[in-house]
Scaffold this motif. Structure first.
Motif, PDB file in Angstrom:
ATOM      1  N   GLY A 255       0.815  -1.218   0.000  1.00 46.00           N
ATOM      2  CA  GLY A 255       0.000   0.000   0.000  1.00 46.00           C
ATOM      3  C   GLY A 255       0.847   1.266   0.000  1.00 46.00           C
ATOM      4  N   GLY A 256       1.855   1.327   0.879  1.00 49.81           N
ATOM      5  CA  GLY A 256       2.663   2.549   1.004  1.00 49.81           C
ATOM      6  C   GLY A 256       3.404   2.889  -0.284  1.00 49.81           C
ATOM      7  N   PRO A 257       4.304   1.992  -0.762  1.00 50.80           N
ATOM      8  CA  PRO A 257       5.054   2.309  -1.982  1.00 50.80           C
ATOM      9  C   PRO A 257       4.155   2.493  -3.214  1.00 50.80           C
ATOM     10  CG  PRO A 257       6.124   0.536  -0.771  1.00 50.80           C
ATOM     11  CD  PRO A 257       4.819   0.783  -0.081  1.00 50.80           C
ATOM     12  N   THR A 258       3.095   1.685  -3.338  1.00 46.66           N
ATOM     13  CA  THR A 258       2.240   1.795  -4.536  1.00 46.66           C
ATOM     14  C   THR A 258       1.558   3.151  -4.580  1.00 46.66           C
ATOM     15  OG1 THR A 258       1.840  -0.579  -4.386  1.00 46.66           O
ATOM     16  CG2 THR A 258       0.384   0.654  -5.828  1.00 46.66           C
ATOM     17  N   MET A 259       1.034   3.565  -3.446  1.00 41.84           N
ATOM     18  CA  MET A 259       0.344   4.862  -3.420  1.00 41.84           C
ATOM     19  C   MET A 259       1.340   6.006  -3.592  1.00 41.84           C
ATOM     20  SD  MET A 259      -2.787   4.204  -3.387  1.00 41.84           S
ATOM     21  CE  MET A 259      -2.751   2.530  -4.042  1.00 41.84           C
ATOM     22  N   ALA A 260       2.540   5.843  -3.048  1.00 40.92           N
ATOM     23  CA  ALA A 260       3.552   6.894  -3.202  1.00 40.92           C
ATOM     24  C   ALA A 260       3.879   7.094  -4.683  1.00 40.92           C
ATOM     25  CB  ALA A 260       4.807   6.539  -2.402  1.00 40.92           C
ATOM     26  N   VAL A 261       3.999   5.996  -5.417  1.00 49.01           N
ATOM     27  CA  VAL A 261       4.330   6.130  -6.847  1.00 49.01           C
ATOM     28  C   VAL A 261       3.134   6.710  -7.622  1.00 49.01           C
ATOM     29  CG1 VAL A 261       4.891   4.833  -8.952  1.00 49.01           C
ATOM     30  CG2 VAL A 261       6.179   4.429  -6.845  1.00 49.01           C
ATOM     31  N   ILE A 262       1.914   6.309  -7.277  1.00 47.72           N
ATOM     32  CA  ILE A 262       0.744   6.900  -7.954  1.00 47.72           C
ATOM     33  C   ILE A 262       0.739   8.419  -7.709  1.00 47.72           C
ATOM     34  CG2 ILE A 262      -1.786   7.050  -7.961  1.00 47.72           C
ATOM     35  CD1 ILE A 262      -1.925   4.051  -7.550  1.00 47.72           C
ATOM     36  N   ALA A 263       0.977   8.821  -6.453  1.00 48.87           N
ATOM     37  CA  ALA A 263       0.966  10.257  -6.139  1.00 48.87           C
ATOM     38  C   ALA A 263       2.075  10.982  -6.906  1.00 48.87           C
ATOM     39  CB  ALA A 263       1.138  10.462  -4.632  1.00 48.87           C
ATOM     40  N   ASP A 264       3.238  10.338  -6.986  1.00 52.05           N
ATOM     41  CA  ASP A 264       4.380  10.952  -7.655  1.00 52.05           C
ATOM     42  C   ASP A 264       4.112  11.143  -9.148  1.00 52.05           C
ATOM     43  OD1 ASP A 264       6.991  11.966  -7.504  1.00 52.05           O
ATOM     44  OD2 ASP A 264       7.853  10.069  -8.195  1.00 52.05           O
ATOM     45  N   ARG A 265       3.493  10.125  -9.757  1.00 50.61           N
ATOM     46  CA  ARG A 265       3.264  10.159 -11.203  1.00 50.61           C
ATOM     47  C   ARG A 265       1.986  10.900 -11.588  1.00 50.61           C
ATOM     48  NH1 ARG A 265       7.434   7.940 -14.279  1.00 50.61           N
ATOM     49  NH2 ARG A 265       8.970   7.395 -12.702  1.00 50.61           N
ATOM     50  N   CYS A 266       1.121  11.143 -10.616  1.00 51.93           N
ATOM     51  CA  CYS A 266      -0.156  11.816 -10.905  1.00 51.93           C
ATOM     52  C   CYS A 266      -0.328  12.973  -9.919  1.00 51.93           C
ATOM     53  CB  CYS A 266      -1.324  10.833 -10.762  1.00 51.93           C
ATOM     54  SG  CYS A 266      -1.185   9.366 -11.768  1.00 51.93           S
ATOM     55  N   PRO A 267       0.392  14.077 -10.126  1.00 43.06           N
ATOM     56  CA  PRO A 267       0.334  15.180  -9.149  1.00 43.06           C
ATOM     57  C   PRO A 267      -1.055  15.793  -9.027  1.00 43.06           C
ATOM     58  CG  PRO A 267       2.031  15.577 -10.842  1.00 43.06           C
ATOM     59  CD  PRO A 267       1.323  14.327 -11.230  1.00 43.06           C
ATOM     60  N   HIS A 268      -1.920  15.555 -10.014  1.00 48.69           N
ATOM     61  CA  HIS A 268      -3.277  16.123  -9.967  1.00 48.69           C
ATOM     62  C   HIS A 268      -4.197  15.303  -9.063  1.00 48.69           C
ATOM     63  CE1 HIS A 268      -3.237  12.941 -12.946  1.00 48.69           C
ATOM     64  NE2 HIS A 268      -4.554  12.864 -12.851  1.00 48.69           N
TER      65      HIS A 268
END
Ligand code: NAD
Ligand code: UGA
Length: 480
Positions: A38-51
């Motif tokens: 959960g932590g790393p996956t969401m971090a990468v989604i947030a990083d790649r989708c700043p909106h």
């Protein structure tokens, strides 16, 4: 399967050739479970989708406090940098908060699904209590139409159980359920998430399911090529995850079985892995003989797969997959037996240094690490253990607490091996190749033994220094 239209809209081309306009937009993502996935996956989604606004919720307040601190709850290369870029901007960590769930367009469920330890299916079936508790917790707080995503690895048809939970009651039925299993490996999680071989999204075949799948695919399409985003039916998606782990583990058990044969025949398992791996139909990866696979998932998912087959009356299929686990247990036990036999069948009171405790390099995770079973086996023979690992010593302490016998934990590998009769390398950390083995040899009791559980070291060089070297699947190099 899919084609892009103007202004980011997607069309889903279904086999009947009907085109459906997909208007669903995702802006607010919540994930239940702030663990290794959960932590790393969401971090990468947030990083790649700043909106997008991404919030990770967990029942464990200590874990959330760590995510909000400078000391993240896990060691994972590259994770600190990704979190530093997004945390407080569009990535948030919090304990379970109903208002945050109400705001979500999508809720990922990424909680643990360990092997059951009690009741029917104990030791084999997946324990789905955490998944069900999460579902029951979020349900009253969801707004209609929120997409529920199974991120956890689950038995086939779990989406049906979730659907029943979500559709029960007056406002029921308006929550599309997707299966979106995760394929990251620890130690390379950030790389795997940023450039995955595939993203799998399973949905029901009705219009609502397809729209939801497409909306999620749109999120991933911000950084993942569309041809790597696979849309399937929900059961195929759930089962693909178990099958993928089973196939990977099966390759390791296959090469480990050959390593045992090599040791009694004079063949070299490294040469065999190379010879078979250059065949393009087989390929070179996951053919490294080892002291056994570990980690939180291979054993659990194989046992679960086998249990599911048995429950469906497929006894032969069940036996086939459980044999992969049996071969792994055999390999671990064989390694323990060898350490004892080679040292004149007596290790009581002898110091043995374990180099590495994590189940693989690049992580502090020790869940189901072969090192736990090996340490336990050696302690039963009354060896005195010293354990060293660059990242996993704290977890090692927790794993072995309460065991009878003497265990020391030592961060410095030179101190760990000082006065040892034997060294067993269990995790192939790169730094263990760079150690000064002449110095280590000088500090050890003689005869000095080294058991390389990962075929990681230069065996000829160690032999020349005076070590008695016991690799896996190769002829030992012994002065005795
Ligand atoms: P984990 O134990 O690291 O994390 C799970 C988190 O869920 C924990 O922090 C726990 O506190 C939290 N949790 C449990 N019940 C909860 C509840 N009711 N409400 C809120 N939070 C709750 O597990 P993980 O390694 O992240 O694995 C999660 C799932 O992903 C498993 O199904 C696993 O099989 C799968 N998976 C794991 C990996 C991996 O490399 N670890 C890779 C792919 C898939
Ligand atoms: C594995 C899969 O590789 C991931 O795709 C999957 O998402 C994940 O499980 C999961 O579902 O949890 P992981 O367990 O993190 O990832 O690590 P791997 O690199 O697969 O290694 C697993 C174990 O097999 C380790 O103990 C490793 O040392 C061992 N291994 C691996 C070998 O013994 N030989 C090999 O050739 C490769």
């Amino acid at each position: 399967m899919q084609e892009e239209q103007g202004d980011g809209q997607w069309l889903l081309k279904i086999p009947t050739q009907i085109f459906i306009q997909v208007p669903m937009k995702i802006q607010n993502i919540v994930c239940i479970g702030a663990g290794y996935v959960g932590g790393p996956t969401m971090a990468v989604i947030a990083d790649r989708c700043p909106h997008l606004r991404v919030t990770v919720l967990d029942i464990n307040a200590d874990r959330i406090a760590q995510w909000n601190s400078d000391h993240l709850p896990m060691f994972e290369p590259g994770l600190d940098a990704v979190v530093a870029r997004c945390r407080g901007k569009n990535l948030f960590f919090a304990t379970l908060t109903p208002e945050l769930i109400r705001a979500a367009d999508v809720v990922f469920v990424s909680v643990n699904t360990p092997t059951k330890t009690f009741g029917e299916g104990a030791g084999r079936a997946a324990d789905l209590q955490y998944l069900e508790k999460s579902a029951r917790f979020i349900k009253p707080h969801l707004k209609p139409g929120t997409i529920i995503v199974e991120k956890s690895t689950v038995p086939i048809r779990t989406a049906q159980a979730l659907s029943t939970i979500f559709s029960y009651g007056q406002d029921g039925g308006d929550y599309p359920i997707l299966s979106n299993p995760e394929f990251l490996a620890e130690g390379t999680a950030i790389r795997d998430l940023e450039s995955p071989d595939r993203v799998l999204i399973g949905s029901s075949s009705n219009e609502q399911g397809r729209k939801a799948a497409q909306a999620l695919a749109d999120v991933y399409a911000h950084w993942i090529p569309k041809e790597r985003i696979l849309l399937t039916n929900v059961w195929s998606s759930e089962l693909s995850k178990l099958a993928a782990n089973a196939f990977l583990a099966q390759r390791i058990s296959s090469i480990n079985s050959i390593s045992a044969l090599c040791e009694v025949t004079g063949a070299d398992v490294g040469e065999i892995a190379h010879a078979i791996g250059v065949d393009q139909r087989i390929g070179p990866r996951f053919l490294e003989a080892s002291v056994g696979f570990g980690g939180s998932c291979f054993r659990k998912d194989l046992l679960n797969l086998s249990y599911l087959c048995e429950a469906e009356g497929l006894k032969e299929v069940a036996a086939y997959w459980s044999s992969v686990v049996e071969m792994n247990d055999y390999q671990i036990n064989r390694f323990i037996r060898r350490i004892i036999q080679v040292q004149f069948n007596s290790i009581a009171g002898k110091k043995i240094a374990l180099l590495g405790f994590a189940y693989k390099p690049g992580t502090n995770d020790t869940r189901d690490a072969p090192a736990i079973r090996i340490a336990t086996g050696l302690l039963k023979e009354k060896a005195v253990l010293t354990i060293t690992d660059p990242k996993a010593l704290d977890n090692a302490r927790l794993d072995l607490q309460g065991l009878e016998g003497t265990v020391h934990y030592e961060a410095d590998p030179y101190k760990a091996t000082e006065g040892a009769h034997a060294v067993a390398l269990l995790t192939h950390w790169p730094e263990y190749r760079a150690l000064d083995y002449k110095k280590i040899f000088a500090g050890m009791e003689k005869p000095a033994f080294i058991f390389d559980g990962r075929n990681w070291l230069d065996h000829q060089a160690l032999f020349k220094m005076g070590f008695n070297v016991y690799p896996l699947g190769k002829t030992p190099l012994s002065h005795i």
